[in-house]
Design an enzyme around this catalytic site. Structure first.
Site, PDB file in Angstrom:
ATOM      1  N   PRO A  94       0.820  -1.218   0.000  1.00  0.00           N
ATOM      2  CA  PRO A  94       0.000   0.000   0.000  1.00  0.00           C
ATOM      3  C   PRO A  94       0.851   1.264   0.000  1.00  0.00           C
ATOM      4  O   PRO A  94       0.341   2.367  -0.214  1.00  0.00           O
ATOM      5  CB  PRO A  94      -0.817  -0.122   1.292  1.00  0.00           C
ATOM      6  CG  PRO A  94      -0.147  -1.151   2.126  1.00  0.00           C
ATOM      7  CD  PRO A  94       0.603  -2.040   1.209  1.00  0.00           C
ATOM      8  N   GLU A 121       2.282  -8.056   9.069  1.00  0.00           N
ATOM      9  CA  GLU A 121       2.586  -6.627   9.163  1.00  0.00           C
ATOM     10  C   GLU A 121       3.410  -6.117   7.980  1.00  0.00           C
ATOM     11  O   GLU A 121       3.655  -4.934   7.838  1.00  0.00           O
ATOM     12  CB  GLU A 121       3.342  -6.338  10.469  1.00  0.00           C
ATOM     13  CG  GLU A 121       2.452  -5.900  11.619  1.00  0.00           C
ATOM     14  CD  GLU A 121       1.460  -4.804  11.223  1.00  0.00           C
ATOM     15  OE1 GLU A 121       1.925  -3.703  10.900  1.00  0.00           O
ATOM     16  OE2 GLU A 121       0.256  -5.061  11.227  1.00  0.00           O
ATOM     17  N   ARG A 159      -3.123  -8.841 -20.409  1.00  0.00           N
ATOM     18  CA  ARG A 159      -4.004  -8.394 -21.489  1.00  0.00           C
ATOM     19  C   ARG A 159      -3.217  -7.728 -22.613  1.00  0.00           C
ATOM     20  O   ARG A 159      -3.689  -7.596 -23.732  1.00  0.00           O
ATOM     21  CB  ARG A 159      -5.065  -7.416 -20.967  1.00  0.00           C
ATOM     22  CG  ARG A 159      -5.976  -8.045 -19.932  1.00  0.00           C
ATOM     23  CD  ARG A 159      -7.013  -7.078 -19.435  1.00  0.00           C
ATOM     24  NE  ARG A 159      -8.114  -6.931 -20.340  1.00  0.00           N
ATOM     25  CZ  ARG A 159      -8.397  -5.841 -21.057  1.00  0.00           C
ATOM     26  NH1 ARG A 159      -7.635  -4.780 -20.946  1.00  0.00           N
ATOM     27  NH2 ARG A 159      -9.420  -5.802 -21.859  1.00  0.00           N
ATOM     28  N   ASP A 174      -9.956   0.058 -24.795  1.00  0.00           N
ATOM     29  CA  ASP A 174     -10.566   0.044 -23.472  1.00  0.00           C
ATOM     30  C   ASP A 174     -10.318   1.366 -22.762  1.00  0.00           C
ATOM     31  O   ASP A 174      -9.503   2.170 -23.205  1.00  0.00           O
ATOM     32  CB  ASP A 174      -9.954  -1.083 -22.617  1.00  0.00           C
ATOM     33  CG  ASP A 174     -10.562  -2.430 -22.957  1.00  0.00           C
ATOM     34  OD1 ASP A 174     -11.734  -2.459 -23.347  1.00  0.00           O
ATOM     35  OD2 ASP A 174      -9.857  -3.443 -22.803  1.00  0.00           O
TER      36      ASP A 174
HETATM   37  C1  LIG Z   1      -1.543  -6.003   6.200  1.00  0.00           C
HETATM   38  S1  LIG Z   1      -0.565  -5.549   4.857  1.00  0.00           S
HETATM   39  C2  LIG Z   1       0.752  -4.691   5.641  1.00  0.00           C
HETATM   40  C3  LIG Z   1       0.526  -3.219   5.648  1.00  0.00           C
HETATM   41  C4  LIG Z   1       1.707  -2.469   6.268  1.00  0.00           C
HETATM   42  N1  LIG Z   1       1.807  -2.717   7.661  1.00  0.00           N
HETATM   43  C5  LIG Z   1       1.515  -0.971   6.031  1.00  0.00           C
HETATM   44  O1  LIG Z   1       0.900  -0.314   6.836  1.00  0.00           O
HETATM   45  O2  LIG Z   1       1.969  -0.485   4.983  1.00  0.00           O
HETATM   46  C6  LIG Z   1       0.185  -7.071   4.354  1.00  0.00           C
HETATM   47  C7  LIG Z   1       0.644  -7.105   2.918  1.00  0.00           C
HETATM   48  O3  LIG Z   1      -0.460  -6.987   2.035  1.00  0.00           O
HETATM   49  C8  LIG Z   1      -0.051  -6.387   0.822  1.00  0.00           C
HETATM   50  N2  LIG Z   1      -0.959  -5.247   0.571  1.00  0.00           N
HETATM   51  C9  LIG Z   1      -1.905  -4.766   1.409  1.00  0.00           C
HETATM   52  N3  LIG Z   1      -2.569  -3.753   0.889  1.00  0.00           N
HETATM   53  C10 LIG Z   1      -2.059  -3.550  -0.359  1.00  0.00           C
HETATM   54  C11 LIG Z   1      -2.322  -2.620  -1.394  1.00  0.00           C
HETATM   55  N4  LIG Z   1      -3.247  -1.674  -1.291  1.00  0.00           N
HETATM   56  N5  LIG Z   1      -1.608  -2.718  -2.542  1.00  0.00           N
HETATM   57  C12 LIG Z   1      -0.650  -3.663  -2.674  1.00  0.00           C
HETATM   58  N6  LIG Z   1      -0.345  -4.564  -1.700  1.00  0.00           N
HETATM   59  C13 LIG Z   1      -1.026  -4.516  -0.560  1.00  0.00           C
HETATM   60  C14 LIG Z   1       1.415  -6.010   0.989  1.00  0.00           C
HETATM   61  O4  LIG Z   1       2.203  -6.965   0.319  1.00  0.00           O
HETATM   62  C15 LIG Z   1       1.601  -6.036   2.480  1.00  0.00           C
HETATM   63  O5  LIG Z   1       2.912  -6.353   2.852  1.00  0.00           O
END
Ligand SMILES: C[S@@+](CC[C@H](N)C(=O)[O-])C[C@H]1O[C@@H](n2cnc3c(N)ncnc32)[C@H](O)[C@@H]1O
Length: 269
Positions: A94, A121, A159, A174
């Site tokens: 994220p 985490e 795609r 698209d």
């Molecule tokens: C619970 S999340 C960890 C979030 C992290 N503690 C933070 O606050 O940035 C666990 C994993 O889900 C994936 N993930 C969660 N949300 C995501 C998003 N919006 N885009 C891409 N990967 C995501 C990532 O690989 C991340 O390491």
């Protein structure tokens, strides 16, 4: 195109990408999926542990550096043997740049892509510094793991691999190409629930159909995605014409001018 996915849940990725268009692309050998279980690289031979508490305290467990690094080195060595080039490594997070069609088309040029899916985490920062080339998010929200984001990205990138879509052109018309959303579309019957298909689409006049579609794309983008519309407008500014014309509303005028400009520019609409 070969996708290599480092994950604690390989079956999630392989099952999720086994049906429909992506499943068929895999069967035809147009793409390959190599989902690798990070747990197989744990130095803990008894419990195959891959996570631990975070230094400094705080809730939750963190994925450790060593199993991810060893997993990556194994994948990289295999790719380099065949291809001679180290692959791009995408950490889906994220905290990354938000995924969009521009990133899709750029990544679609690669022969191999490695995805790292975090869980819990997240991941020990030191291994990220060591192996990751791109940090990419699928949006401003937090999921439990990186498997779904990796699948989203693999689907979108596939795609653009020649042959994956029956009609390669459809990826180019698209939404998001030229910063416009796609125009509304209709299929049989000509009338449904009292709603008729716009007559222009039945006219057989391809030029007029193209003009109507562009106009609809512009209107729809302006209404639903003003941010994209502004981007499109800055790349397609209306040109002042000296010709006398009937007075129109300013919006209709912008669209009218742009349809003409796009025709003149030979834009792919
Ligand atoms: C619970 S999340 C960890 C979030 C992290 N503690 C933070 O606050 O940035 C666990 C994993 O889900 C994936 N993930 C969660 N949300 C995501 C998003 N919006 N885009 C891409 N990967 C995501 C990532 O690989 C991340 O390491």
């Amino acid at each position: 195109m070969n996708f290599h996915i480092m994950t604690l849940f390989p079956e999630m990725v392989t099952d999720g990408l086994s049906s429909s268009i992506i499943g068929r692309a895999k069967e035809k050998g147009l793409i390959s999926l190599n989902a690798v279980n990070i747990r197989d690289y744990s130095n803990d031979t008894k419990h195959h542990k891959v996570d631990d508490y975070t230094y400094g305290g705080g809730a939750g467990m963190l994925m450790q550096a060593q199993p991810i690094y060893d997993c990556y080195i194994d994948i990289k060595n295999k790719i380099e043997k065949e291809n001679g080039k180290a692959p791009r490594v995408i950490y889906v997070t994220p905290q990354g740049k938000v995924f969009n069609q521009e990133i899709v088309t750029e990544l679609a040029k690669e022969e191999n892509l490695v995805f790292l899916c975090g869980h819990y985490e997240g991941v020990d920062e030191r291994v990220l510094e060591e192996i990751v080339t791109d940090y990419i998010s699928i949006g401003d929200y937090v999921l439990t793991g990186g498997e779904l984001p990796a699948m989203v990205m693999i689907d979108a990138i596939s795609r653009f691999v020649p042959g994956v879509l029956n009609n390669d052109e459809s990826a180019m018309t698209d939404s998001f190409n030229n910063n416009l959303l796609e125009y509304p579309q209709y299929s049989r019957p000509e009338e449904w629930m009292g709603k008729k298909v716009p007559p222009i689409l039945l006219s057989g006049d391809h030029k007029k159909v193209d003009e109507w579609r562009l106009e609809q794309s512009i209107l729809r983008t302006k209404e639903r995605r003003p941010d994209l519309y502004e981007k499109w407008l800055s790349e397609n500014p209306p040109v002042e014409k000296k010709k006398k014309r009937r007075k129109k509303s300013s919006e209709a005028q912008v669209i009218d001018e742009t349809v003409k400009d796009s025709e003149n520019n030979g834009d792919n609409i």
